[in-house]
Design a protein around this motif. Sequence first.
Motif, PDB file in Angstrom:
ATOM      1  N   VAL A   1      46.042  46.532  39.076  1.00  0.00           N
ATOM      2  CA  VAL A   1      47.047  45.702  39.079  1.00  0.00           C
ATOM      3  C   VAL A   1      46.713  44.723  40.228  1.00  0.00           C
ATOM      4  O   VAL A   1      47.004  43.496  39.659  1.00  0.00           O
ATOM      5  CB  VAL A   1      48.265  46.449  39.579  1.00  0.00           C
ATOM      6  N   ALA A   2      46.209  44.958  41.219  1.00  0.00           N
ATOM      7  CA  ALA A   2      45.997  44.003  42.334  1.00  0.00           C
ATOM      8  C   ALA A   2      45.181  42.913  41.847  1.00  0.00           C
ATOM      9  O   ALA A   2      44.948  41.876  41.870  1.00  0.00           O
ATOM     10  CB  ALA A   2      45.491  44.605  43.487  1.00  0.00           C
ATOM     11  N   LYS A   3      43.958  43.392  41.238  1.00  0.00           N
ATOM     12  CA  LYS A   3      42.870  42.646  40.655  1.00  0.00           C
ATOM     13  C   LYS A   3      43.406  41.753  39.640  1.00  0.00           C
ATOM     14  O   LYS A   3      43.055  40.698  39.502  1.00  0.00           O
ATOM     15  CB  LYS A   3      41.706  43.768  40.254  1.00  0.00           C
ATOM     16  N   ALA A   4      44.069  42.343  38.704  1.00  0.00           N
ATOM     17  CA  ALA A   4      44.525  41.519  37.705  1.00  0.00           C
ATOM     18  C   ALA A   4      45.585  40.474  38.091  1.00  0.00           C
ATOM     19  O   ALA A   4      45.359  39.383  37.817  1.00  0.00           O
ATOM     20  CB  ALA A   4      45.512  42.349  36.666  1.00  0.00           C
ATOM     21  N   ASP A   5      46.250  40.641  39.330  1.00  0.00           N
ATOM     22  CA  ASP A   5      47.267  39.512  39.872  1.00  0.00           C
ATOM     23  C   ASP A   5      46.194  38.450  40.298  1.00  0.00           C
ATOM     24  O   ASP A   5      46.432  37.346  40.392  1.00  0.00           O
ATOM     25  CB  ASP A   5      48.091  40.198  41.091  1.00  0.00           C
ATOM     26  N   ARG A   6      45.129  38.839  41.086  1.00  0.00           N
ATOM     27  CA  ARG A   6      44.196  37.804  41.845  1.00  0.00           C
ATOM     28  C   ARG A   6      43.540  36.910  40.561  1.00  0.00           C
ATOM     29  O   ARG A   6      43.440  35.868  40.712  1.00  0.00           O
ATOM     30  CB  ARG A   6      43.207  38.537  42.657  1.00  0.00           C
ATOM     31  N   GLN A   7      43.193  37.599  39.489  1.00  0.00           N
ATOM     32  CA  GLN A   7      42.670  36.884  38.437  1.00  0.00           C
ATOM     33  C   GLN A   7      43.457  35.970  37.805  1.00  0.00           C
ATOM     34  O   GLN A   7      43.125  34.853  37.288  1.00  0.00           O
ATOM     35  CB  GLN A   7      42.053  37.868  37.506  1.00  0.00           C
ATOM     36  N   GLN A   8      44.781  36.495  37.531  1.00  0.00           N
ATOM     37  CA  GLN A   8      45.735  35.693  36.956  1.00  0.00           C
ATOM     38  C   GLN A   8      46.002  34.502  37.916  1.00  0.00           C
ATOM     39  O   GLN A   8      46.040  33.332  37.329  1.00  0.00           O
ATOM     40  CB  GLN A   8      46.968  36.226  36.710  1.00  0.00           C
ATOM     41  N   TYR A   9      46.216  34.574  39.072  1.00  0.00           N
ATOM     42  CA  TYR A   9      46.401  33.244  40.027  1.00  0.00           C
ATOM     43  C   TYR A   9      45.176  32.508  40.016  1.00  0.00           C
ATOM     44  O   TYR A   9      45.242  31.234  39.953  1.00  0.00           O
ATOM     45  CB  TYR A   9      46.695  33.750  41.396  1.00  0.00           C
ATOM     46  N   ALA A  10      44.006  33.237  40.169  1.00  0.00           N
ATOM     47  CA  ALA A  10      42.869  32.390  40.146  1.00  0.00           C
ATOM     48  C   ALA A  10      42.533  31.344  38.823  1.00  0.00           C
ATOM     49  O   ALA A  10      42.298  30.031  38.861  1.00  0.00           O
ATOM     50  CB  ALA A  10      41.401  33.067  40.444  1.00  0.00           C
ATOM     51  N   ARG A  11      43.012  32.119  37.657  1.00  0.00           N
ATOM     52  CA  ARG A  11      43.070  31.295  36.385  1.00  0.00           C
ATOM     53  C   ARG A  11      44.122  30.053  36.346  1.00  0.00           C
ATOM     54  O   ARG A  11      43.967  29.048  36.176  1.00  0.00           O
ATOM     55  CB  ARG A  11      43.397  31.953  35.250  1.00  0.00           C
ATOM     56  N   TRP A  12      44.943  30.277  36.994  1.00  0.00           N
ATOM     57  CA  TRP A  12      46.148  29.306  37.110  1.00  0.00           C
ATOM     58  C   TRP A  12      45.618  28.098  38.076  1.00  0.00           C
ATOM     59  O   TRP A  12      45.807  26.859  37.491  1.00  0.00           O
ATOM     60  CB  TRP A  12      47.513  29.637  37.757  1.00  0.00           C
ATOM     61  N   LEU A  13      45.103  28.431  39.069  1.00  0.00           N
ATOM     62  CA  LEU A  13      44.575  27.256  39.934  1.00  0.00           C
ATOM     63  C   LEU A  13      43.446  26.507  39.365  1.00  0.00           C
ATOM     64  O   LEU A  13      43.345  25.479  39.589  1.00  0.00           O
ATOM     65  CB  LEU A  13      44.103  28.321  41.312  1.00  0.00           C
TER      66      LEU A  13
END
Length: 106
Positions: free
Chosen positions: A92-104
Amino acid sequence: MTRTKLLAKIRQVFPGHDPEDVQRVLDEYAGPERLRVHLAILKLCDEDRRDSPRHYVDSACQDHRDVLAWAESPQQLRPDWFSLSVTERAKVAKADRQQYARWLAR
């Protein structure tokens, strides 16, 4: 992250607004981790389709960590978080980081 990237994100999230007007509202939050919080506010506005960052700026002025958590770690705020296994939490933590990085990166 630079001010140039922040202005680009403002233009992306609020295409019909003057970026300087949006920046003035964001600048009302001047606490810790200012640029990071400003980006988090923009992400939340983008997701919620808000036409102003006012709500999130006010929230950040109360406790900036709330805005950061909502933007950067939304799935980690799940009600069942503490019942997840260590492996599930890591996913879950990895998915959150990836989702935020994609938005950035958009």
